[in-house]
Enzyme design. Sequence first.
Site, PDB file in Angstrom:
ATOM      1  N   ASP A   1      42.158  66.287  41.358  1.00  0.00           N
ATOM      2  CA  ASP A   1      41.278  65.410  40.698  1.00  0.00           C
ATOM      3  C   ASP A   1      42.002  64.577  39.603  1.00  0.00           C
ATOM      4  O   ASP A   1      41.440  63.872  38.868  1.00  0.00           O
ATOM      5  CB  ASP A   1      40.055  66.277  39.953  1.00  0.00           C
ATOM      6  CG  ASP A   1      40.672  67.139  38.832  1.00  0.00           C
ATOM      7  OD1 ASP A   1      41.482  67.978  39.305  1.00  0.00           O
ATOM      8  OD2 ASP A   1      40.547  66.937  37.677  1.00  0.00           O
ATOM      9  N   CYS A   2      43.340  64.359  39.830  1.00  0.00           N
ATOM     10  CA  CYS A   2      44.000  63.672  38.685  1.00  0.00           C
ATOM     11  C   CYS A   2      43.920  62.107  38.864  1.00  0.00           C
ATOM     12  O   CYS A   2      44.210  61.525  39.749  1.00  0.00           O
ATOM     13  CB  CYS A   2      45.450  64.066  38.723  1.00  0.00           C
ATOM     14  SG  CYS A   2      46.468  63.079  37.770  1.00  0.00           S
TER      15      CYS A   2
ATOM     16  N   LYS B   1      53.347  76.070  39.331  1.00  0.00           N
ATOM     17  CA  LYS B   1      54.427  74.851  39.921  1.00  0.00           C
ATOM     18  C   LYS B   1      55.660  75.190  40.581  1.00  0.00           C
ATOM     19  O   LYS B   1      55.928  76.320  39.889  1.00  0.00           O
ATOM     20  CB  LYS B   1      54.587  74.114  38.699  1.00  0.00           C
ATOM     21  CG  LYS B   1      53.807  73.149  37.909  1.00  0.00           C
ATOM     22  CD  LYS B   1      54.068  72.653  36.574  1.00  0.00           C
ATOM     23  CE  LYS B   1      52.624  72.210  35.831  1.00  0.00           C
ATOM     24  NZ  LYS B   1      53.108  71.825  34.433  1.00  0.00           N
TER      25      LYS B   1
ATOM     26  N   VAL C   1      52.406  65.344  36.790  1.00  0.00           N
ATOM     27  CA  VAL C   1      52.002  64.462  37.807  1.00  0.00           C
ATOM     28  C   VAL C   1      51.314  63.244  37.591  1.00  0.00           C
ATOM     29  O   VAL C   1      50.762  63.352  36.329  1.00  0.00           O
ATOM     30  CB  VAL C   1      51.187  65.119  39.009  1.00  0.00           C
ATOM     31  CG1 VAL C   1      52.293  66.233  39.662  1.00  0.00           C
ATOM     32  CG2 VAL C   1      50.067  65.703  38.500  1.00  0.00           C
TER      33      VAL C   1
ATOM     34  N   SER D   1      52.520  57.153  35.312  1.00  0.00           N
ATOM     35  CA  SER D   1      51.941  56.380  36.574  1.00  0.00           C
ATOM     36  C   SER D   1      52.178  54.939  36.136  1.00  0.00           C
ATOM     37  O   SER D   1      52.271  54.508  37.202  1.00  0.00           O
ATOM     38  CB  SER D   1      50.261  56.784  36.471  1.00  0.00           C
ATOM     39  OG  SER D   1      49.807  56.451  35.473  1.00  0.00           O
TER      40      SER D   1
ATOM     41  N   HIS E   1      35.405  60.100  37.460  1.00  0.00           N
ATOM     42  CA  HIS E   1      35.474  61.012  36.668  1.00  0.00           C
ATOM     43  C   HIS E   1      34.209  60.942  35.795  1.00  0.00           C
ATOM     44  O   HIS E   1      33.355  61.996  35.752  1.00  0.00           O
ATOM     45  CB  HIS E   1      36.672  61.268  35.918  1.00  0.00           C
ATOM     46  CG  HIS E   1      37.797  62.131  36.661  1.00  0.00           C
ATOM     47  ND1 HIS E   1      38.259  63.450  36.343  1.00  0.00           N
ATOM     48  CD2 HIS E   1      38.521  61.609  37.695  1.00  0.00           C
ATOM     49  CE1 HIS E   1      39.073  63.791  37.097  1.00  0.00           C
ATOM     50  NE2 HIS E   1      39.150  62.742  37.884  1.00  0.00           N
TER      51      HIS E   1
END
Length: 212
Positions: free
Chosen positions: A19-20, A47, A60, A73, A159
């Site tokens: 869900d990131c 991880k 991430v 990102s 979200h």
Amino acid sequence: MAIEICCKAAVGAPDILGDCPFCQKVLLTLEEKKVTYTTRLINLDSKPEWFLEVNPNGKVPLIKFDDKWISDSDAIVSLIEEKFPEPSLSSPPELASVGSEIFSNFVTFLKSEDGNDGTEQALLDELEALEEHLKNHGPYVNGEKITAVDLSLAPKLYHLEVALPHFKKWTIPESLIHVRNYTKSLFALESFEKTKAAEEYVIAGWVPKLNA
């Protein structure tokens, strides 16, 4: 160019995309540009060693262009835009901040246990500012064309639309018609359908954060 992207695996389902929203932003950018890539799912509760070796901060998304790993990102999206300029997703600098405070206000309201602490109003203020912008400049942030600002906002609004009804029994007011139409348009994109986490995994992703 061989592109690999590491994304969050779903909580409780390590073989399913998690869900990131920042991972989804990058995936949306790659999809909208029709760039071929390979996804590697990372269980953030366990991880793998190789992941921590190439990416000591353990965050991430992480992307590999040829032999170089890049995190963050925003940096990744800028690099994709530079290496794959068509179709352009760049938006005018003055629009970069449109809706940029919605996610942080959503998180604060979601975690709030006091109904009178002003967190709901703070989120409403941000959504109303987006409503005003879309009303005057829509249907997307930069008019008729989808840009990076929309691809950043879409996962965050997803979200909000999944978590707030579930945890707070709260939805975006019907009066914010442009925001509601905007979210519908974004969520209907083929690229969004392909890269979104299932609602159950969005909820599962928030549970440990709310119980922390």
